[in-house]
Write an enzyme that holds these catalytic residues in place. Structure first.
Site, short mmCIF file in Angstrom:
data_model
loop_
_atom_site.label_atom_id
_atom_site.label_comp_id
_atom_site.label_asym_id
_atom_site.label_seq_id
_atom_site.Cartn_x
_atom_site.Cartn_y
_atom_site.Cartn_z
N LYS A 1 0.93 -1.14 0.02
CA LYS A 1 -0.01 0.22 0.04
C LYS A 1 0.90 1.37 0.06
CE LYS A 1 -3.45 -2.50 2.31
NZ LYS A 1 -3.77 -2.63 4.05
N ARG B 1 7.17 1.58 6.42
CA ARG B 1 6.68 0.99 7.57
C ARG B 1 7.62 -0.50 7.72
NH1 ARG B 1 1.29 -2.07 9.08
NH2 ARG B 1 1.56 -2.36 11.18
N HIS C 1 2.14 -2.43 16.38
CA HIS C 1 1.16 -1.49 16.10
C HIS C 1 1.81 -0.09 16.55
CE1 HIS C 1 -2.12 -4.70 16.05
NE2 HIS C 1 -1.78 -4.31 14.86
N HIS D 1 -5.78 -0.71 19.83
CA HIS D 1 -5.93 -1.00 18.32
C HIS D 1 -6.64 -2.21 17.88
CE1 HIS D 1 -3.90 -0.63 14.24
NE2 HIS D 1 -4.31 -1.98 14.25
N LEU D 2 -7.82 -2.24 17.64
CA LEU D 2 -8.69 -3.63 17.64
C LEU D 2 -8.84 -3.68 15.99
CD1 LEU D 2 -11.17 -2.96 20.32
CD2 LEU D 2 -8.83 -3.98 20.40
N GLY D 3 -8.08 -4.26 15.13
CA GLY D 3 -8.24 -4.62 13.89
C GLY D 3 -8.25 -6.01 13.60
N ASN D 4 -7.67 -6.57 12.48
CA ASN D 4 -7.52 -8.02 12.46
C ASN D 4 -6.60 -8.42 13.43
OD1 ASN D 4 -9.10 -9.43 10.43
ND2 ASN D 4 -8.07 -8.34 9.05
N GLY D 5 -5.53 -7.70 13.55
CA GLY D 5 -4.61 -7.67 14.64
C GLY D 5 -5.02 -6.69 15.91
N GLU E 1 -1.80 5.73 9.91
CA GLU E 1 -0.22 5.17 10.02
C GLU E 1 0.64 5.76 8.84
OE1 GLU E 1 -1.99 1.42 10.68
OE2 GLU E 1 -0.34 0.75 11.94
P1 ADP Z 1 -5.89 -4.91 9.50
O1 ADP Z 1 -5.65 -5.22 11.04
O2 ADP Z 1 -5.78 -5.90 8.83
O3 ADP Z 1 -5.52 -3.59 8.98
P2 ADP Z 1 -8.30 -3.57 10.03
O4 ADP Z 1 -7.91 -2.24 10.83
O5 ADP Z 1 -8.96 -2.93 8.63
O6 ADP Z 1 -7.48 -4.83 9.84
O7 ADP Z 1 -9.69 -4.11 10.63
C1 ADP Z 1 -10.51 -5.34 10.23
C2 ADP Z 1 -11.58 -5.72 11.10
O8 ADP Z 1 -12.50 -4.77 11.15
C3 ADP Z 1 -12.18 -6.70 10.72
O9 ADP Z 1 -12.62 -7.74 11.84
C4 ADP Z 1 -13.66 -6.37 10.21
O10 ADP Z 1 -14.54 -6.96 10.49
C5 ADP Z 1 -13.82 -4.91 11.50
N1 ADP Z 1 -14.75 -3.99 11.01
C6 ADP Z 1 -14.87 -3.22 9.88
N2 ADP Z 1 -15.92 -2.35 9.66
C7 ADP Z 1 -16.54 -2.97 10.78
C8 ADP Z 1 -17.83 -2.36 11.58
N3 ADP Z 1 -18.73 -1.73 10.78
N4 ADP Z 1 -18.51 -3.12 12.65
C9 ADP Z 1 -17.54 -4.13 13.03
N5 ADP Z 1 -16.26 -4.33 12.55
C10 ADP Z 1 -15.79 -3.70 11.59
#
Ligand code: ADP
Length: 400
Positions: free
Chosen positions: A14, A97, A185, A213-217, A388
């Site tokens: 990216k 990064r 992160h 920080h709540l994403g995939n990680g 980021e």
């Molecule tokens: P990464 O760690 O790969 O960068 P992201 O920060 O994009 O990931 O986060 C991905 C997560 O965010 C997935 O679990 C996705 O389901 C969740 N997510 C995205 N939009 C929403 C939403 N509207 N409600 C709940 N979870 C969401």
């Protein structure tokens, strides 16, 4: 000053171009140009998408070489409908990064041969990431020649943690071998902590912030007076919270059990804990919070259990970070789940009402960063969109 940022992963690249003469104060500005390469699209091919100058393109290219893909991506800055530069020489620097800086780097550095050798020496600590980051640095040198390149490390923000927080209670030999908590992160935790302080109208140096920080990680950081004093990820990004497909912390005795009783190999355990656990493993459905939440709403018991465990672990670790902070002025939610899930804000914050933390009655997602705490809450709760790439561009400017 135009700065190109590259986030090079193993299956995607990216990139963004920022004009740093624009809006350095407040929220991050939109980049002039943005592009991505998706190497998982089709075998032997790469999907290139780019947007700039009000146009966007999407192409599937027959390229397998990463450097060639990066060159094609960079070309869309100066050619075709997304062109935003007259020539590549207008770019002042490129920021990367880099996931693991080990104990060597506490801040961003200008890349030279020694820095590259150090990033290479840290490959055993980040086998999936550091090689891709290095490859990105080499590819930019091929495309842009001797342009200054800056490495911004995901571990750096955590490098000031007290030894008691960073040290694992194994044998002392681990201390000597560098088996310690590094944390990840960091670029995101640092950015959202600063942004939260700005939104609160206070100096970061006088605040105790818990950044989530709540994403995939997923990871938490305890940021006291601007310094990270504790975090949930450790020697690898597998430690701590339950995540999309990673288990987070589990009793290490389970691994010994699986090896003894079921003959698991290191590679099998790696796959099990990194790819087949977490929301995905427990729900048996998906690593995507949206899909798991939807299944729970439809009465799926496994999806419900997965979300309950996710929330339980999140609350427990939040409590641990608050203990490390010795108080709490603000909680900050960021990344995919953290930016978008009022359900998670509510459930995560509920046990901390005894601290005087109260959320607004009406909660909703917003494109803008927002404070979701009630006016009379003793603790602010901020939802900040992590930036980021912008943070990396700013780090380049400060360094150069
Ligand atoms: P990464 O760690 O790969 O960068 P992201 O920060 O994009 O990931 O986060 C991905 C997560 O965010 C997935 O679990 C996705 O389901 C969740 N997510 C995205 N939009 C929403 C939403 N509207 N409600 C709940 N979870 C969401």
């Amino acid at each position: 000053m135009k700065i190109l940022v590259l986030n090079a992963g193993s299956s995607s690249h990216k990139s963004c171009l920022f004009d740093l003469s624009q809006g350095a104060e407040g929220a991050a500005p939109h980049p002039l140009w943005r592009a991505a390469l998706d190497w998982t699209h089709q075998q032997g091919k790469v999907e290139l998408s780019a947007s700039g100058a009000g146009e966007s393109i999407q192409q599937v290219l027959s390229i397998t070489d990463k450097a060639e893909g990066i060159e094609a991506m960079v070309k869309t800055l100066v050619e075709g409908p997304t062109q935003v530069l007259g020539e590549l020489a207008e770019i002042a620097a490129v920021g990367h990064r880099v996931v693991h800086g080990g104990r060597h780097y506490q801040q961003p550095v200008v890349v030279d041969d020694e820095v590259k050798a150090t990033i290479q020496s840290l490959v055993p600590l980040a086998p999936a990431h550091n090689p891709a980051n290095l490859q990105g640095i080499e590819a930019i040198a091929q495309s842009l020649g001797t342009i200054p390149q800056v490495a911004v490390f995901d571990t750096a923000f955590h490098s000031h943690m007290p030894e008691a927080a960073a040290t694992y209670p194994g044998p002392y030999a681990w201390v000597e071998q560098g088996i310690r908590r590094y944390g990840f992160h960091g670029i995101s935790h640092q950015y959202v902590a600063q942004r939260a302080a700005d939104l609160m109208g206070q100096d970061l140096a006088s605040l105790r912030l818990l950044t989530c920080h709540l994403g995939n990680g997923c990871s938490l950081a305890a940021v006291k007076n601007g310094v990270c004093v504790d975090t949930t990820m450790g020697f690898t990004p597998l430690d701590g919270l339950m995540m999309g497909s990673r288990s987070g912390s589990v009793d290490p005795g389970i691994l010994i059990y699986l090896m003894r009783q079921e003959g698991y190999t290191a590679d099998q355990l790696d796959t099990l804990l990194n790819k087949e656990s977490g929301l995905k493993g427990l729900s048996g459905r998906s690593n995507d919070m949206r899909a798991v939440a939807e299944a729970m709403e439809q009465g799926d018991a496994q999806a419900k259990l997965a979300i309950e465990v996710f929330i339980h672990r999140l609350r427990r670790e939040m409590g641990a970070m608050i203990a490390s902070l010795g108080g709490l002025d603000g909680v900050v939610f960021t990344a995919g789940v953290g930016e978008n899930s009022p359900l998670v804000w509510q459930q995560a914050c509920e046990p901390f009402e005894f601290l005087g933390l109260r959320l607004k009655d009406e909660l909703g997602r917003d494109e803008a960063d927002q404070d979701v705490a009630a006016a009379d809450s003793a603790v602010r709760v901020l939802v900040v969109h992590t930036q980021e790439e912008w943070a990396i561009a700013q780090a380049c400017r400060s360094l150069l």
